[in-house]
Design a protein around this motif. Structure first.
Motif, PDB file in Angstrom:
ATOM      1  N   SER A 174      11.486 -11.751   2.570  1.00 50.48           N
ATOM      2  CA  SER A 174      10.047 -11.489   2.501  1.00 50.48           C
ATOM      3  C   SER A 174       9.619 -10.496   3.582  1.00 50.48           C
ATOM      4  O   SER A 174      10.313 -10.300   4.583  1.00 50.48           O
ATOM      5  N   ASP A 175       8.471  -9.876   3.380  1.00 49.31           N
ATOM      6  CA  ASP A 175       7.930  -8.960   4.391  1.00 49.31           C
ATOM      7  C   ASP A 175       7.737  -9.674   5.725  1.00 49.31           C
ATOM      8  O   ASP A 175       8.062  -9.125   6.782  1.00 49.31           O
ATOM      9  N   ILE A 176       7.224 -10.899   5.679  1.00 47.65           N
ATOM     10  CA  ILE A 176       7.020 -11.674   6.912  1.00 47.65           C
ATOM     11  C   ILE A 176       8.363 -11.984   7.561  1.00 47.65           C
ATOM     12  O   ILE A 176       8.518 -11.862   8.777  1.00 47.65           O
ATOM     13  N   GLY A 177       9.338 -12.400   6.753  1.00 47.20           N
ATOM     14  CA  GLY A 177      10.662 -12.709   7.282  1.00 47.20           C
ATOM     15  C   GLY A 177      11.297 -11.510   7.962  1.00 47.20           C
ATOM     16  O   GLY A 177      11.837 -11.613   9.070  1.00 47.20           O
ATOM     17  N   ILE A 178      11.223 -10.363   7.311  1.00 45.59           N
ATOM     18  CA  ILE A 178      11.781  -9.130   7.891  1.00 45.59           C
ATOM     19  C   ILE A 178      11.072  -8.787   9.192  1.00 45.59           C
ATOM     20  O   ILE A 178      11.713  -8.429  10.191  1.00 45.59           O
ATOM     21  N   ARG A 179       9.752  -8.925   9.208  1.00 45.81           N
ATOM     22  CA  ARG A 179       8.996  -8.628  10.428  1.00 45.81           C
ATOM     23  C   ARG A 179       9.386  -9.579  11.568  1.00 45.81           C
ATOM     24  O   ARG A 179       9.591  -9.156  12.709  1.00 45.81           O
ATOM     25  N   LEU A 180       9.512 -10.878  11.261  1.00 45.84           N
ATOM     26  CA  LEU A 180       9.898 -11.852  12.285  1.00 45.84           C
ATOM     27  C   LEU A 180      11.291 -11.557  12.839  1.00 45.84           C
ATOM     28  O   LEU A 180      11.527 -11.687  14.050  1.00 45.84           O
TER      29      LEU A 180
ATOM     30  N   ASN B  39      14.637  -8.488  17.329  1.00 47.96           N
ATOM     31  CA  ASN B  39      15.788  -7.579  17.336  1.00 47.96           C
ATOM     32  C   ASN B  39      16.995  -8.150  16.593  1.00 47.96           C
ATOM     33  O   ASN B  39      18.139  -7.953  17.003  1.00 47.96           O
ATOM     34  N   ILE B  40      16.720  -8.858  15.509  1.00 44.21           N
ATOM     35  CA  ILE B  40      17.772  -9.362  14.641  1.00 44.21           C
ATOM     36  C   ILE B  40      17.843  -8.411  13.457  1.00 44.21           C
ATOM     37  O   ILE B  40      16.832  -8.142  12.819  1.00 44.21           O
ATOM     38  N   GLU B  41      19.017  -7.911  13.166  1.00 44.41           N
ATOM     39  CA  GLU B  41      19.204  -6.949  12.073  1.00 44.41           C
ATOM     40  C   GLU B  41      18.912  -7.627  10.735  1.00 44.41           C
ATOM     41  O   GLU B  41      19.691  -8.465  10.267  1.00 44.41           O
ATOM     42  N   SER B  42      17.809  -7.271  10.127  1.00 46.87           N
ATOM     43  CA  SER B  42      17.383  -7.933   8.896  1.00 46.87           C
ATOM     44  C   SER B  42      18.276  -7.585   7.702  1.00 46.87           C
ATOM     45  O   SER B  42      18.389  -8.376   6.767  1.00 46.87           O
ATOM     46  N   GLN B  43      18.931  -6.440   7.731  1.00 47.16           N
ATOM     47  CA  GLN B  43      19.773  -6.027   6.605  1.00 47.16           C
ATOM     48  C   GLN B  43      21.058  -6.844   6.503  1.00 47.16           C
ATOM     49  O   GLN B  43      21.602  -7.004   5.412  1.00 47.16           O
TER      50      GLN B  43
ATOM     51  N   CYS C  17      13.384 -15.585  -5.333  1.00 46.59           N
ATOM     52  CA  CYS C  17      13.041 -16.632  -4.376  1.00 46.59           C
ATOM     53  C   CYS C  17      12.270 -17.746  -5.069  1.00 46.59           C
ATOM     54  O   CYS C  17      11.561 -17.508  -6.046  1.00 46.59           O
ATOM     55  N   MET C  18      12.391 -18.952  -4.527  1.00 46.01           N
ATOM     56  CA  MET C  18      11.668 -20.087  -5.087  1.00 46.01           C
ATOM     57  C   MET C  18      10.166 -19.893  -4.933  1.00 46.01           C
ATOM     58  O   MET C  18       9.707 -19.278  -3.974  1.00 46.01           O
ATOM     59  N   VAL C  19       9.426 -20.403  -5.873  1.00 43.80           N
ATOM     60  CA  VAL C  19       7.967 -20.382  -5.804  1.00 43.80           C
ATOM     61  C   VAL C  19       7.542 -21.802  -5.450  1.00 43.80           C
ATOM     62  O   VAL C  19       7.820 -22.743  -6.184  1.00 43.80           O
TER      63      VAL C  19
ATOM     64  N   THR D 231       5.560 -25.216  -4.979  1.00 42.00           N
ATOM     65  CA  THR D 231       4.574 -25.945  -5.775  1.00 42.00           C
ATOM     66  C   THR D 231       3.262 -25.994  -4.998  1.00 42.00           C
ATOM     67  O   THR D 231       3.250 -25.813  -3.776  1.00 42.00           O
ATOM     68  N   PRO D 232       2.152 -26.262  -5.675  1.00 40.04           N
ATOM     69  CA  PRO D 232       0.865 -26.346  -4.967  1.00 40.04           C
ATOM     70  C   PRO D 232       0.876 -27.373  -3.836  1.00 40.04           C
ATOM     71  O   PRO D 232       0.221 -27.175  -2.812  1.00 40.04           O
ATOM     72  N   GLU D 233       1.651 -28.456  -3.992  1.00 37.21           N
ATOM     73  CA  GLU D 233       1.698 -29.505  -2.972  1.00 37.21           C
ATOM     74  C   GLU D 233       2.328 -29.027  -1.662  1.00 37.21           C
ATOM     75  O   GLU D 233       1.983 -29.524  -0.597  1.00 37.21           O
ATOM     76  N   ILE D 234       3.242 -28.084  -1.732  1.00 34.94           N
ATOM     77  CA  ILE D 234       3.922 -27.642  -0.508  1.00 34.94           C
ATOM     78  C   ILE D 234       3.610 -26.195  -0.138  1.00 34.94           C
ATOM     79  O   ILE D 234       4.148 -25.674   0.829  1.00 34.94           O
ATOM     80  N   LYS D 235       2.732 -25.556  -0.883  1.00 31.53           N
ATOM     81  CA  LYS D 235       2.431 -24.140  -0.671  1.00 31.53           C
ATOM     82  C   LYS D 235       1.982 -23.846   0.770  1.00 31.53           C
ATOM     83  O   LYS D 235       2.326 -22.812   1.337  1.00 31.53           O
ATOM     84  N   SER D 236       1.258 -24.756   1.395  1.00 37.89           N
ATOM     85  CA  SER D 236       0.757 -24.533   2.757  1.00 37.89           C
ATOM     86  C   SER D 236       1.880 -24.469   3.787  1.00 37.89           C
ATOM     87  O   SER D 236       1.678 -23.997   4.892  1.00 37.89           O
ATOM     88  N   LYS D 237       3.068 -24.934   3.429  1.00 37.88           N
ATOM     89  CA  LYS D 237       4.203 -24.897   4.353  1.00 37.88           C
ATOM     90  C   LYS D 237       4.911 -23.547   4.368  1.00 37.88           C
ATOM     91  O   LYS D 237       5.782 -23.301   5.179  1.00 37.88           O
ATOM     92  N   PHE D 238       4.517 -22.651   3.464  1.00 30.75           N
ATOM     93  CA  PHE D 238       5.170 -21.346   3.347  1.00 30.75           C
ATOM     94  C   PHE D 238       4.280 -20.246   3.857  1.00 30.75           C
ATOM     95  O   PHE D 238       3.075 -20.223   3.600  1.00 30.75           O
ATOM     96  N   LEU D 239       4.888 -19.307   4.581  1.00 32.63           N
ATOM     97  CA  LEU D 239       4.136 -18.159   5.114  1.00 32.63           C
ATOM     98  C   LEU D 239       4.048 -17.061   4.065  1.00 32.63           C
ATOM     99  O   LEU D 239       4.890 -16.915   3.217  1.00 32.63           O
TER     100      LEU D 239
END
Length: 134
Positions: A40-46, A51-55, A122-124, A126-134
């Protein structure tokens, strides 16, 4: 981004990683963790901020904001320390040198798609756990 929860970055198409995320979500009774995929864009940015090579990163990464980040077996054991019933197991496994733990981790990581398969996307959440994902 100002994060207050620990963030788990995972391979969003890996079946083992998705199972790990589901395992943590079911046991995260204190709402300690948030999740995002490595792709994800957020994951790559983090990753880039640390300084962790995202590729080339194909490991679970745990970010404890303002404290540290962990990869490979250290990440998994740090996650376990925050889950009820797994703190002791993590402490015991930490007695094994990380080089040895990471040999096993890398073996599984290298073969995870062959042994366990992968998803097309990537997994999508569910509405019940959506708040746990960035």
């Amino acid at each position: 981004m100002k994060a207050t929860k620990k963030i788990i970055l995972f391979d969003g198409v890996c079946n083992v990683c998705n199972s790990f995320v589901q395992f943590v979500i079911k046991r995260d009774h204190n709402d300690v963790f948030q999740f995002t995929s490595l792709q994800s864009d957020i994951g790559i940015r983090l990753l880039n901020e640390r300084n962790i090579e995202s590729q080339t990163m194909d490991s679970v990464v745990l970010i404890d904001p303002g404290v540290a980040f962990y990869i490979k077996s250290d990440a998994a054991l740090e996650v376990g320390k925050s889950l009820k019933g797994y703190h002791t197991v993590s402490k015991i496994l930490y007695l094994i040198p990380s080089k040895i733990r990471d040999i096993v981790y890398d073996l599984i990581a290298r073969n995870r798609y062959t042994w366990f398969g992968k998803k097309n996307e990537c997994m999508v959440p569910t509405p019940e756990i959506k708040s746990k994902f960035l």
